[in-house]
Enzyme design. Structure first.
Site, mmCIF file in Angstrom:
data_model
loop_
_atom_site.group_PDB
_atom_site.id
_atom_site.type_symbol
_atom_site.label_atom_id
_atom_site.label_comp_id
_atom_site.label_asym_id
_atom_site.label_seq_id
_atom_site.Cartn_x
_atom_site.Cartn_y
_atom_site.Cartn_z
ATOM 1 N N LYS A 147 12.052 -3.239 -4.443
ATOM 2 C CA LYS A 147 12.025 -1.788 -4.595
ATOM 3 C C LYS A 147 12.356 -1.357 -6.027
ATOM 4 C CE LYS A 147 11.051 -1.168 -0.275
ATOM 5 N NZ LYS A 147 11.957 -0.620 0.715
ATOM 6 N N ARG B 243 -1.593 -0.414 -1.378
ATOM 7 C CA ARG B 243 -0.936 0.055 -0.153
ATOM 8 C C ARG B 243 -0.426 1.483 -0.362
ATOM 9 N NH1 ARG B 243 -0.044 0.846 5.100
ATOM 10 N NH2 ARG B 243 2.124 0.669 5.741
ATOM 11 N N HIS C 138 2.104 -10.435 2.532
ATOM 12 C CA HIS C 138 1.418 -9.554 1.592
ATOM 13 C C HIS C 138 0.402 -10.301 0.728
ATOM 14 C CE1 HIS C 138 4.889 -6.986 2.610
ATOM 15 N NE2 HIS C 138 4.027 -6.030 2.452
#
Length: 766
Positions: A117, A522, A701
């Site tokens: 993040k 995404r 992913h």
């Protein structure tokens, strides 16, 4: 006098997600690179045109990248880890995608870069991997090409570049040298590596990067660039002395006296203890984010008081992380006060890049209760210019209506984990090393087509539900054939793990086109919280019951936790996050009770964003942890002793919050480990995590199919730190972004390896 305006960045996905679709078409081989780049540059040009049309003074260049700005910068600097040896065949565009996805044409599949993040946001960046003998080979030709394209708009240009020190702060050293005194771990790529634990170790690369930055600045100046925005959000953190000293040294060596103006940009918090350091850096200007200041703090006044008389101060007034319209009257008071001290040295800007909000509100049909209260990126440009021109207007009342009296007291389960674990083992009779998935299965073309037809009114409710049941039945069938132990229904009916629940709870508004980039291609569509949260009906029971009726195996109930729903939504403008989170927890608690009553013995409450909302400063973190942990415990408090509660977390650094994760007291936690190596499991072991753990044994992913040996590496390492009876085997995350061929191939390897290790353990015990 009209003040200078600029922004720190603009959404790069396009108003209709043009970049996403072009990117995915290119990855599939449906279009050539030249066509992909043409579509990308059309979005880039539209972004610039939006700034010009709004009347923004300075055009921001360089914020538009194809996947992630940190990744792009790493590739421009020639930082290509050794396992990507085939990257030498590729140009910069394909190199970026190779590092991000682990796959590229005519290249070996390898483990992708770690993804985590970006500070306290839901945006993910790719973590650069350096080695102790790192050499940098800079190539900024694509950035220079952007500059040349931007000149056509006849505006002063400001180029965005990751700050040297924030870039190093966010990077990590991974090495194969025996001389490094560091902890050894084995990554999913099956390469034995050594990671330098102390993050200040990356400071050793300052001297190598300084001439590269200086040469970049010289070239930008030669090309007619007026300003360079150096993004240094690390300046809002609790920096160690080594980093504070490094900031002073770097910027004294980088200072320019020949016309190019450097603007150091900070955001996501006030400067705090780094105030004196930041204002005295030898640069032309400083940007600060005032949207995150605490009520009554007025930290911006302290900045003005200490700012040297020759420097520009860019005030981040327009909140780049909120969809609520700005209170221009209140902001104008700040502008007027600041202007008295700064004059034309005052610039006005967004608090941070606008990539954290949707692109444009104009395409939305807005309900009456929020009409006039919202602003997406395009509208924020207008707000910014209105402030600069003194065109102040009052927006609609900003605070959503709250009618419910809030007096909820958080509850928790009374029984200890050991008591629950024994009861659950007796009831569930799970094998050693049980296998499962995180929840979602591929969102196929058929699923999307049925949902689109249903949304348009071309498919009846009954026909839509029948279509979803068909997909659920297929998912159950495939899992049974694969031999998984605990099944999931696949979430065919869910567009998104947060949006789905927001659509069934009172208190939310769902936009139609409000897409925001999460990582790469995404995109998510965060719901907007407009009122009190209440659950009028059950939300998942009928789908889980249907799946459960199709098999004799255990089917997990799948819920999203209250902290994640809150952190992945746009919160209300004037209500405490604690209050909203506990309202969400109560809604999920009721759903847990109904699933349990329907015979569901395992319920997963995903908290993927549990750490994400953690304040950046340690002094502010205790309050967050208090209500975040209480909210999770409250929503699981309706479960019986023999109902097993799972949670899932991914793509965050959990090393500093294991105490809080332990206090959450989930029976099983599944976590991402394949991209970040297995150092997280070492932390769980060192701190004595008492409950069950499912470390992700492969990275979902990446499109590459992991080998059984790769998974065995993770399982063997996990068994060194986790007792076998408390170890689960699962992927890193949900599988909705993969196709069924990839999914089945990967899960077949997972089940095969789990069974092999299970047999070995049982033989050893016999």
């Amino acid at each position: 006098m009209t003040l200078t305006t600029h922004i720190l960045g603009y959404p790069r996905i396009g108003a209709k997600r043009e970049l996403k679709f072009a990117e995915e078409s290119y990855w599939k081989g449906e279009i050539q690179q030249v066509d992909f780049l043409a579509e990308a540059q059309a979005v880039e040009a539209a972004n610039w045109q939006a700034q010009v049309d709004a009347g923004i003074s300075i055009l921001t260049v360089g914020d538009f990248v194809l996947y992630d700005s940190v990744l792009t910068h790493a590739v421009r600097l020639g930082i290509i880890p050794a396992r990507f040896k085939d990257a030498a065949k590729l140009n910069q565009v394909d190199q970026q995608f190779y590092l991000a996805r682990g796959r590229a044409p005519n290249c070996s599949d390898v483990a992708a870069l770690e993804m985590t993040k970006w500070f306290d946001t839901n945006y993910h960046y790719l973590v650069p991997e350096l080695n102790s003998a790192q050499e940098f080979k800079a190539d900024f030709s694509d950035l220079f090409a952007q500059v040349e394209r931007a000149k056509a708009f006849n505006k002063p240009l400001k180029v965005v570049v990751p700050g040297l020190l924030t870039f190093l702060y966010l990077s990590r050293i991974v090495d194969t040298y025996e001389t490094l005194e560091t902890k050894q771990h084995t990554c999913e790529c099956n390469i034995t590596q050594r990671e330098v634990a102390a993050n200040q170790a990356t400071l050793q690369f300052i001297d190598a990067l300084l001439p590269i930055y200086a040469a970049l600045f010289d070239e930008l100046k030669a090309r007619g660039v007026d300003y360079v925005q150096l993004d240094e959000p690390a300046l809002v953190l609790d920096l160690e002395p080594e980093w504070q000293t490094a900031f002073e040294r770097v910027y004294h060596l980088l200072q320019r006296r020949d016309g190019l103006k450097l603007i150091v940009a900070t955001y996501f918090e006030s400067l705090g203890a780094n105030l004196n350091l930041a204002v005295n850096l030898p640069v032309a200007g400083l940007h600060i984010d005032i949207s995150r200041e605490k009520a009554g703090e007025f930290f911006w006044k302290k900045v003005i008081d200490q700012l040297p008389a020759h420097k520009i101060l860019s005030l981040g007034l327009i909140n780049g992380r909120s969809v609520w319209a700005s209170d221009l009257t209140a902001l104008n008071d700040i502008v007027q006060t600041a202007q008295k001290s700064l004059g034309d040295r005052l610039w006005l800007s967004s608090s941070c890049s606008l990539l954290h909000v949707p692109v444009d509100l104009d395409s939305e049909i807005i309900p009456a209760e929020v009409n006039g209260k919202l602003a997406f990126a395009r509208q924020k440009l207008n707000e910014l210019v209105a402030l600069a021109q003194g065109n102040i207007y009052a927006n609609a009342k900003l605070s959503p209506t709250t009618t419910q009296t809030f007096n909820l007291v958080a509850q928790s389960r009374p029984d200890t984990f050991s008591a629950r674990f024994e009861a659950q083992q007796e009831k569930l009779k799970l094998p050693l090393l049980p296998t499962t998935t995180i929840g979602s299965f591929p969102q196929t073309t058929e699923i999307r087509a049925a949902r689109a037809a249903w949304n348009k009114g071309d498919l009846t409710q009954a026909a839509y539900e029948a279509a979803m049941q068909k997909e659920i039945a297929y998912a159950i069938q495939q899992q049974e054939q694969l031999g998984l132990d605990v099944l999931v229904h696949g979430e065919a009916e869910r567009t998104d793990m947060v949006e789905y629940f927001a659509g069934l709870l009172d208190g939310f508004w769902l936009s139609k086109f409000g897409w925001v980039q999460s990582y790469g291609s995404r995109c998510v569509r965060p719901p907007i919280i407009v009122g009190d949260i209440q659950r009028p009906n059950t939300m998942t029971v009928k789908w889980i019951q249907y799946a459960n009726s199709l098999t004799d195996k255990i089917v997990k109930g799948m819920l999203t936790g209250p902290v994640t729903i809150l952190n992945w939504s746009f919160p209300p403008a004037h209500r405490s996050r604690r209050e909203v989170c506990l309202q969400l927890a109560e809604a999920i608690r009721l759903e847990v009770a109904d699933l349990q009553a329907a015979g569901i013995g395992i319920i997963q409450i995903d908290e993927a964003a549990f750490r994400e909302g953690l304040p950046l400063r340690k002094a502010d973190q205790a309050e967050y942890w208090d209500w975040a942990v209480k909210s999770f415990k409250h929503c699981s408090s309706s479960s019986r002793i023999d109902t097993q509660i799972h949670t899932h977390m991914c793509y965050s650094d959990f090393k500093d919050c294991l105490q809080q994760i332990t206090t959450m007291d989930a029976d099983v936690i599944t976590i991402e480990t394949s991209r970040s190596g297995l150092q997280l499991l070492e932390v769980f072991h060192e701190q004595g995590y008492p409950n069950a753990i499912g470390p992700g044994v492969y990275d979902i992913h990446s499109p590459r199919t992991p080998t059984a040996d790769n998974m065995r590496t993770v399982i063997d390492a996990a068994l060194k730190t986790i007792p076998a009876e408390r170890l689960w085997i699962n992927p890193d995350c949900g599988l909705k972004t993969r196709n069924w061929a990839e999914t089945k191939a990967a899960l077949a390897e997972l089940v095969s390896m789990a069974k092999q290790v299970r047999q070995e353990l049982e033989s050893q015990a016999a």
